[in-house]
Design an enzyme around this catalytic site. Structure first.
Site, PDB file in Angstrom:
ATOM      1  N   HIS A  68      -8.174  -2.339   1.073  1.00  0.00           N
ATOM      2  CA  HIS A  68      -7.594  -2.555  -0.262  1.00  0.00           C
ATOM      3  C   HIS A  68      -8.688  -2.892  -1.281  1.00  0.00           C
ATOM      4  O   HIS A  68      -8.555  -3.822  -2.087  1.00  0.00           O
ATOM      5  CB  HIS A  68      -6.544  -3.662  -0.222  1.00  0.00           C
ATOM      6  CG  HIS A  68      -5.394  -3.367   0.686  1.00  0.00           C
ATOM      7  ND1 HIS A  68      -4.312  -2.616   0.296  1.00  0.00           N
ATOM      8  CD2 HIS A  68      -5.173  -3.693   1.984  1.00  0.00           C
ATOM      9  CE1 HIS A  68      -3.463  -2.506   1.304  1.00  0.00           C
ATOM     10  NE2 HIS A  68      -3.977  -3.136   2.346  1.00  0.00           N
ATOM     11  N   TYR A 338      -8.852 -11.003   6.780  1.00  0.00           N
ATOM     12  CA  TYR A 338      -9.089 -11.274   5.352  1.00  0.00           C
ATOM     13  C   TYR A 338     -10.199 -12.300   5.183  1.00  0.00           C
ATOM     14  O   TYR A 338     -11.042 -12.185   4.281  1.00  0.00           O
ATOM     15  CB  TYR A 338      -7.815 -11.805   4.692  1.00  0.00           C
ATOM     16  CG  TYR A 338      -6.642 -10.856   4.667  1.00  0.00           C
ATOM     17  CD1 TYR A 338      -6.765  -9.521   5.056  1.00  0.00           C
ATOM     18  CD2 TYR A 338      -5.388 -11.285   4.265  1.00  0.00           C
ATOM     19  CE1 TYR A 338      -5.685  -8.663   5.043  1.00  0.00           C
ATOM     20  CE2 TYR A 338      -4.292 -10.433   4.244  1.00  0.00           C
ATOM     21  CZ  TYR A 338      -4.445  -9.122   4.637  1.00  0.00           C
ATOM     22  OH  TYR A 338      -3.354  -8.284   4.614  1.00  0.00           O
TER      23      TYR A 338
END
Length: 363
Positions: A68, A338
């Site tokens: 992303h 993440y």
């Protein structure tokens, strides 16, 4: 000099306690080593997932998220209507207005990739709640995920890594993976057939994973949730994706946001008996009750250079009181990946933002 040596009797009494302390410290050290992947290099960790993404891509885009990577900062507020109080004691559900920071993004590691790709749209949200409490969410415009576990995701990255001879994944290796993971084949077929939203503003965004709500009365139940847009749904023409301008979706959202606030309703979906809470690849049926607990309004958009979302990690395990993780293993995997991605990009420094360069977007 005074003899401070311990009498044998006292020494025998203390030794068991010292041994216990040593054992506890060893366990703690072992847990840190296990979490970091130092004891078992082949195991799945946040770092190994990031490694697999980088190897799959064949290039590290310094300073960017490993997935992303292309994104746009947004901000606004959430207005709770009070209906969620019966479900969870989370402060977000108490009637009132709460500040929100977010980020729209497209799947993929290249921050300069074209928007004309058949990939899912994502929305990260950070809710600032009273007393310094936060709730962070990582949402996608599809209701399920491509794999069921972090190990499967890492294996998918390996199986789909392009080979030098063709620049494409090895067909035998990929076929073997899909044969062993029918849920991934189903997801790919769904992405091929399902319509793509024509705007970030008109897509529904799903929690994907299940969570557990606990009310003030101590009642716990499994839930998923979704943000349903007020803007009417529009569909991209998939036959013309390759003809789209490079930043078409991001430019469109910036123009849309200047016309007025963009709104979604937060719908909580309690589980029905028999619903799976441990597998994000399995959709819950259509016959579920949905409770509208408030309205998300986004009224500002900015590039990552000028906005305040670039360094935010939308970790789905940053949760308020009254909300807890379910038994879905994807949650821990997403959180670890993440975190690993953030550590790497923080070391690499801030990248040039292609959306800032492109026509001075979001001025």
């Amino acid at each position: 000099m005074e003899n401070r040596s311990m009498p044998p009797k006292d020494l025998h009494a203390v030794l068991p306690r010292l041994a216990l302390i040593g054992a506890v410290l060893a366990v703690i050290a072992g847990l840190f080593a296990w979490a970091g992947g130092w004891l078992t290099p082949a195991r799945v960790s946040g770092g190994s997932i990031a490694d697999a993404i980088e190897a799959n891509t064949g290039k590290v885009f310094a300073g960017t998220r490993r997935a992303h990577a292309k994104g746009l900062c947004v901000s606004g507020a959430f207005v709770a209507n009070g209906a969620g109080v019966a479900l969870s004691r989370a402060p977000l559900f108490v009637a009132g207005t709460y500040a929100v920071t977010g980020r729209f993004s497209l799947a993929g590691p290249n921050p300069g990739a074209s928007d004309g790709r058949n990939v899912f749209h994502a929305l990260g949200l950070r809710f600032a709640l009273p007393g310094g409490v936060e709730w962070r969410m990582a949402l996608d415009h599809v209701p399920t995920f491509i794999v069921a576990t972090p190990a499967d995701f890492q294996a998918l990255m390996v199986a789909s890594t392009p080979v030098a001879a063709t620049g494409k994944p090895d067909p035998v290796r990929m076929a073997a993976f899909l044969a062993a993971h029918p849920e991934t084949a189903r997801f790919m077929a769904m992405m091929k057939a399902a319509p793509l939203p024509s705007s970030f503003a008109n897509g529904t965004y799903y929690s994907i994973d299940a969570f557990r709500f606990t009310s003030a009365a101590g009642v716990t139940q499994a839930v998923r949730w979704q943000f349903e847009p007020e803007d009417a749904f529009g569909e991209l023409d998939k036959s013309k994706l390759d003809q789209m301008p490079n930043d078409a979706l991001f430019d469109e959202y910036i123009v849309r946001s200047r016309k007025g606030p963009v709104r979604w309703h937060l719908m909580i979906v309690p589980a029905n008996p028999g619903d799976r809470t441990d597998n994000g690849t399995i959709a819950w049926g259509p016959s579920h009750r949905k409770i509208d607990v408030g309205t998300l309004t986004l009224d500002n958009a900015a590039t990552e250079t000028t906005g305040n979302c670039r360094d935010l990690v939308f970790d789905p395990l940053i949760l308020p009181p009254g909300v807890a993780a379910s038994d879905d293993p994807l949650l821990a995997g997403r959180s670890a990946a993440y975190s690993a991605s953030f550590r790497r990009r923080a070391r690499e420094g801030a990248p040039a933002d292609p959306l800032s360069i492109h026509q001075g977007a979001a001025k």
